[in-house]
Enzyme design. Structure first.
Site, PDB file in Angstrom:
ATOM      1  N   ASP A 210       0.864  -1.196   0.000  1.00  0.00           N
ATOM      2  CA  ASP A 210       0.000   0.000   0.000  1.00  0.00           C
ATOM      3  C   ASP A 210       0.897   1.241   0.000  1.00  0.00           C
ATOM      4  OD1 ASP A 210       0.230  -1.235   2.966  1.00  0.00           O
ATOM      5  OD2 ASP A 210       0.462   0.939   3.014  1.00  0.00           O
ATOM      6  N   ASP A 212       0.603   3.655   2.297  1.00  0.00           N
ATOM      7  CA  ASP A 212       0.373   4.282   3.595  1.00  0.00           C
ATOM      8  C   ASP A 212      -0.658   5.408   3.399  1.00  0.00           C
ATOM      9  OD1 ASP A 212       0.976   4.019   6.362  1.00  0.00           O
ATOM     10  OD2 ASP A 212       2.017   5.927   6.276  1.00  0.00           O
TER      11      ASP A 212
HETATM   12  N1  ADE Z   1       1.199   1.297   5.749  1.00  0.00           N
HETATM   13  C1  ADE Z   1       1.696   0.434   6.640  1.00  0.00           C
HETATM   14  N2  ADE Z   1       2.121   0.861   7.843  1.00  0.00           N
HETATM   15  C2  ADE Z   1       2.634  -0.017   8.742  1.00  0.00           C
HETATM   16  N3  ADE Z   1       2.765  -1.325   8.512  1.00  0.00           N
HETATM   17  C3  ADE Z   1       2.355  -1.792   7.334  1.00  0.00           C
HETATM   18  N4  ADE Z   1       2.361  -3.024   6.834  1.00  0.00           N
HETATM   19  C4  ADE Z   1       1.849  -2.963   5.596  1.00  0.00           C
HETATM   20  N5  ADE Z   1       1.499  -1.700   5.281  1.00  0.00           N
HETATM   21  C5  ADE Z   1       1.806  -0.941   6.343  1.00  0.00           C
END
Ligand code: ADE
Ligand SMILES: CSC[C@H]1O[C@H](OP(=O)(O)O)[C@H](O)[C@@H]1O
Length: 291
Positions: A210, A212
């Site tokens: 992703d 974030d």
């Molecule tokens: N955006 C994110 N923040 C923290 N841990 C994660 N693991 C996978 N995506 C994450």
């Protein structure tokens, strides 16, 4: 001929098993540091012994802040690991490191709080170097293994470890970008520190799931992470198999094998016998040189 390598694989979110293990058996390992996340799947790929530990346990019952990372690293060392390849789901803090790509990590920023982060302490005070926190040899082999699996890869990534279990706020996400972090996760710290303290060369491959929340309108959720993980889990398994199969026949010594040399500052007559006895695996080379 049995290989001199014994590879510990720490599987992150979505990677709860690996392919092609011969003579595979889940084995419970007792550790003086408490309970590891799960039994360890011990087997071999060709001549190489492989030890697989699902970081959060099978079925993912354990939250990042409650992982017993000391027990996990100690247990891997007890099963004879010479090196560790860790795999983690990560969020991306960079446009060009898109979901689906693998990020080979070179540096860390540790923002975790209150996790037991050392095997050492009063009675055996030890300060290892974390200047170069990963093993370059393993990272290079991991990079090649990803490319061989036809995965897209970014190298030299900086991973910021947050305490979690909540994802970051937007302000934090922007701040981590300003600090130079490229990917974000909740688990590689203090895992990498503990591996170094146990004299285990360690490399980390992040599977980007992703962006974030730093991009306008974006916010991460577990469903998004799991969907991306599912898309990439075969690639992650292929990367592990390729990595193990491509190991050289010989294992040249690594400077990390001797990370404790010059790191212990407590005088022998001030050693705490109770602590020393818990260090029987992680500091075995130093404490029992004849073994
Ligand atoms: N955006 C994110 N923040 C923290 N841990 C994660 N693991 C996978 N995506 C994450
Ligand atoms: C399921 S999303 C958050 C979760 O995923 C990552 O775990 P891991 O590093 O073990 O793959 C992240 O650090 C969080 O624990």
């Amino acid at each position: 001929m049995v290989s001199p390598w014994t590879i510990g694989i720490i599987g992150g979110s979505g990677l709860y098993a690996i392919d092609g293990l011969e003579d595979a058996q889940w084995i419970p390992i007792e550790s003086p540091w408490g309970k590891p996340s799960d039994e360890i799947l011990c087997g071999r790929i060709g001549e190489v012994r492989v030890r697989f530990l699902p970081r959060h346990g099978r079925g993912h019952p354990i939250s990042p802040g409650e992982l017993n990372m000391r027990a996990n690293i100690d247990a891997l060392k007890r099963t004879g690991c010479t090196d560790i390849l860790a795999i983690s789901a990560v969020g991306s803090l960079r446009e060009q490191i898109e979901p689906g790509r693998f990020a080979v990590v070179e540096q860390f920023i540790d923002m975790t709080r209150g996790r037991p982060s050392s095997f050492y302490g009063s009675g055996f005070v030890t300060h290892v170097s974390m200047a170069d926190p990963v093993c370059p040899r393993l990272s290079e082999m991991a990079t090649k293994a990803i490319s061989k699996a036809k995965g897209k890869v970014a190298t030299g990534a900086t991973y910021v470890a947050i305490e979690g279990p909540q994802f970051s706020t937007r302000a934090e996400s922007h701040m981590f970008r300003d600090w130079g972090a490229d990917v974000i996760g909740m688990t590689a710290m203090p895992e990498a520190k503990l591996a170094r303290e146990a004299e285990l060369p360690y490399a980390l491959v992040g599977m980007v799931t992703d962006y974030d929340c730093w991009r306008e309108g974006d916010a991460v959720d577990v469903a998004q992470v799991v969907a991306q993980m599912q898309q990439n889990s075969q690639l992650a398994r292929d990367l592990v198999t390729n990595f193990v199969k491509a190991l050289p026949k010989e294992r040249e010594p690594s400077p990390i094998d001797n990370a404790l040399d010059d790191a212990v500052i407590t005088a022998p007559d001030k050693h705490d016998p109770a602590l020393i006895s818990r260090l029987d695996a992680v500091a075995a080379r130093l404490l029992n040189p004849e073994r």
